[in-house]
Write a protein that holds these residues in place. Structure first.
Motif, short mmCIF file in Angstrom:
data_model
loop_
_atom_site.label_atom_id
_atom_site.label_comp_id
_atom_site.label_asym_id
_atom_site.label_seq_id
_atom_site.Cartn_x
_atom_site.Cartn_y
_atom_site.Cartn_z
N VAL A 1 -1.57 68.62 35.43
CA VAL A 1 -0.86 69.01 36.91
C VAL A 1 0.53 69.64 36.28
O VAL A 1 0.85 69.45 35.24
CB VAL A 1 -0.93 68.01 38.11
CG1 VAL A 1 -2.26 67.66 38.35
CG2 VAL A 1 -0.12 66.97 37.46
N ASP A 2 0.95 70.45 37.44
CA ASP A 2 2.35 71.20 37.16
C ASP A 2 3.67 70.31 37.19
O ASP A 2 4.58 70.66 36.90
CB ASP A 2 2.41 72.34 37.62
CG ASP A 2 1.41 73.50 37.27
OD1 ASP A 2 0.99 73.44 36.06
OD2 ASP A 2 0.92 74.36 37.88
N ALA A 3 3.33 69.18 38.01
CA ALA A 3 4.69 68.42 38.48
C ALA A 3 4.30 66.99 38.57
O ALA A 3 3.22 66.58 38.91
CB ALA A 3 5.03 69.01 39.77
N SER B 1 4.32 62.57 31.01
CA SER B 1 4.43 63.89 30.35
C SER B 1 3.83 63.82 29.12
O SER B 1 3.64 62.71 28.50
CB SER B 1 5.94 63.97 30.33
OG SER B 1 6.61 62.95 29.57
N GLN C 1 2.33 65.38 41.63
CA GLN C 1 1.53 66.26 42.28
C GLN C 1 -0.19 65.95 41.60
O GLN C 1 -0.37 65.19 40.86
CB GLN C 1 1.64 67.69 41.50
CG GLN C 1 0.78 68.81 41.94
CD GLN C 1 1.11 70.12 41.30
OE1 GLN C 1 0.57 70.39 40.16
NE2 GLN C 1 1.76 70.92 41.95
N GLY D 1 6.21 70.59 30.69
CA GLY D 1 6.86 70.70 31.95
C GLY D 1 5.36 70.02 32.87
O GLY D 1 5.73 69.98 33.91
N GLN D 2 4.46 69.83 32.19
CA GLN D 2 3.18 69.37 32.86
C GLN D 2 3.08 68.11 32.77
O GLN D 2 3.67 67.41 31.97
CB GLN D 2 2.00 70.23 32.25
CG GLN D 2 1.85 71.85 32.70
CD GLN D 2 0.48 72.39 32.10
OE1 GLN D 2 0.07 72.42 31.26
NE2 GLN D 2 0.11 72.99 33.15
N TYR D 3 2.04 67.54 33.40
CA TYR D 3 1.77 66.14 33.44
C TYR D 3 0.48 65.73 33.46
O TYR D 3 -0.67 66.42 33.93
CB TYR D 3 2.47 65.50 34.54
CG TYR D 3 3.84 65.07 34.57
CD1 TYR D 3 4.67 64.24 34.21
CD2 TYR D 3 4.80 66.44 34.92
CE1 TYR D 3 5.80 64.10 34.16
CE2 TYR D 3 5.95 66.37 34.94
CZ TYR D 3 6.68 65.01 34.35
OH TYR D 3 7.86 65.05 34.60
N PRO E 1 -2.22 69.50 27.88
CA PRO E 1 -1.03 69.81 28.61
C PRO E 1 0.20 70.54 27.83
O PRO E 1 0.30 70.56 26.72
CB PRO E 1 -0.48 68.15 29.00
CG PRO E 1 -1.26 67.58 27.71
CD PRO E 1 -2.59 68.35 27.52
N GLY F 1 -0.30 75.43 42.92
CA GLY F 1 0.52 75.34 41.61
C GLY F 1 0.02 74.44 40.79
O GLY F 1 0.52 74.51 39.65
N THR F 2 -0.94 73.67 40.71
CA THR F 2 -1.70 72.90 39.71
C THR F 2 -2.15 73.81 38.49
O THR F 2 -2.57 74.84 38.67
CB THR F 2 -2.61 71.83 40.27
OG1 THR F 2 -2.91 71.15 38.88
CG2 THR F 2 -3.90 72.45 40.71
N GLY F 3 -1.76 73.14 37.24
CA GLY F 3 -2.32 73.91 36.16
C GLY F 3 -3.68 73.44 35.70
O GLY F 3 -4.20 73.88 34.65
#
Length: 358
Positions: free
Chosen positions: A344-346, A177, A349, A140-142, A137, A355-357
């Motif tokens: 994930v990005d938020a 986070s 989410q 800003g990601q989770y 991660p 928009g997921t990472g």
């Protein structure tokens, strides 16, 4: 319990009442169980007490074996305990669905453990952990983890001492986070609708680690195990049991860096009493092989369950292997299954959302 009505209709004084009524029970609550109950109650109070700013969350791992542990209770007390849980979970804002009533705990056959294949099994598990492809991660990601869980509610009631009650299997989702400062927990029926914050300014530690903290731990199994014993000294029922429990807490709702994950398994294999159980089943019904350790005081065996072919971590199970606290051998008192682990990005989410990472 059915009580016969007294033949006397006139009022009785205190001495007569004391003579007629049975002596009060004296249920024994071990220090370990007492601290676990106290930790749960305090964590709920800290999470829900009104404050001008968000209160620091305690540990991020699940509050296991919630409510009343090892204590016979009346039906009225049990109802009151669940009402208390619903009130504390509400946090004074939002609404929480009625907490589902507990169900009778499942009972399984106790399969003996063995050290014969311990070394080879742990090496397979460590190799699988080293090859894990979950991305690291970034800012800003989770870290997102979805599980199916069930924890002990009460060992038995005075109405039926043969039954151990557990939470029905249910879904639990956690976002954290990398630095451990922001987080969210959604557990429908056990937390307010939409979930609760896990935001915290508490410094990370083995008892409440963040991903960034885990990256600082040694990846040499001997050095890692030495650190675990040192930092958990005086906790749990025994040093060995606490070391095993500490490693186990990192497997469920954490994302552990691959090299450290492999080291954790190799370190755990060095803990006296760890055995291999050839057949175990997680809370999602997936069968696998397990690394296990018995808590000699409480009488339950904690099992970490892995896929028998890929050796990927599936979940955990705690099975009573010795009669204690009114819980019969074979009773499953804790049960989990990790269904999804991703980045994930938020916050809030889920994997697969735009928009997921992960």
């Amino acid at each position: 319990m059915i009580r016969k009505k007294s033949r006397r209709e006139e009022s009785l004084d205190h001495a007569e009442l004391a003579r007629l009524l049975p002596a009060p029970g004296d249920p024994y609550l071990s220090l370990d169980r007492h601290l676990l109950l106290e930790e749960h109650l305090m964590s709920e109070i800290q999470r829900t007490a009104p404050a001008p700013a968000p209160a620091p969350a305690p540990a991020r791992r699940p509050a296991r074996r919630v409510l009343l542990i090892g204590v016979p209770v009346t039906a009225a007390a049990l109802a009151g305990a669940f009402a208390f849980t619903a009130l504390t979970n509400s946090g004074g804002s939002g609404t929480v669905a009625a907490t589902p009533p507990p169900v009778e705990a499942p009972v399984v056959r106790i399969e003996p453990g063995s050290t014969a294949q311990l070394a080879s099994t742990v090496e397979h598990i460590a190799a699988a952990a080293s090859a894990d492809k979950t991305p690291e991660p970034g800012p800003g990601q989770y870290i997102y983890i979805k599980s199916k869980v069930s924890y002990l509610s009460v060992s038995h009631t005075d109405a039926d001492e043969s039954k151990t009650l557990v939470e029905p299997l249910h879904i639990r989702e956690v976002w954290n986070s990398p630095d451990g400062k922001q987080g969210w927990l959604d557990e429908p029926g056990y937390k307010p609708k939409g979930g609760i914050t896990l935001d915290s300014d508490v410094e990370s530690s083995l008892g409440g680690p963040s991903y960034d903290y885990l990256k600082t731990l040694p990846t040499d199994p001997d050095a890692l195990l030495k650190k675990i014993y040192k930092e958990t000294k005086g906790q749990g029922n025994s040093p060995d049991q606490q070391a095993f429990a500490t490693v186990g807490d990192l497997l469920g709702e954490e994302l552990v860096p691959a090299k450290l994950n492999a080291a954790l398994y190799r370190a755990a294999a060095k803990i006296p009493g760890v055995v291999v159980v050839e057949h175990a089943e997680d809370a999602a019904g997936r069968e696998g092989i397990a690394l296990a350790h018995v808590d000699q005081k409480s009488g339950d065996r904690t099992e970490w369950i892995f896929d028998s072919k890929t050796y990927a971590y599936l979940g955990s199970r705690a099975v009573q292997v010795k009669q204690a606290y009114g819980i019969k051998p074979g009773t499953v008192i804790d049960w989990t299954a990790v269904l999804e682990r991703a980045v994930v990005d938020a916050q809030k989410q889920r994997p697969g959302a735009q928009g997921t990472g992960a």
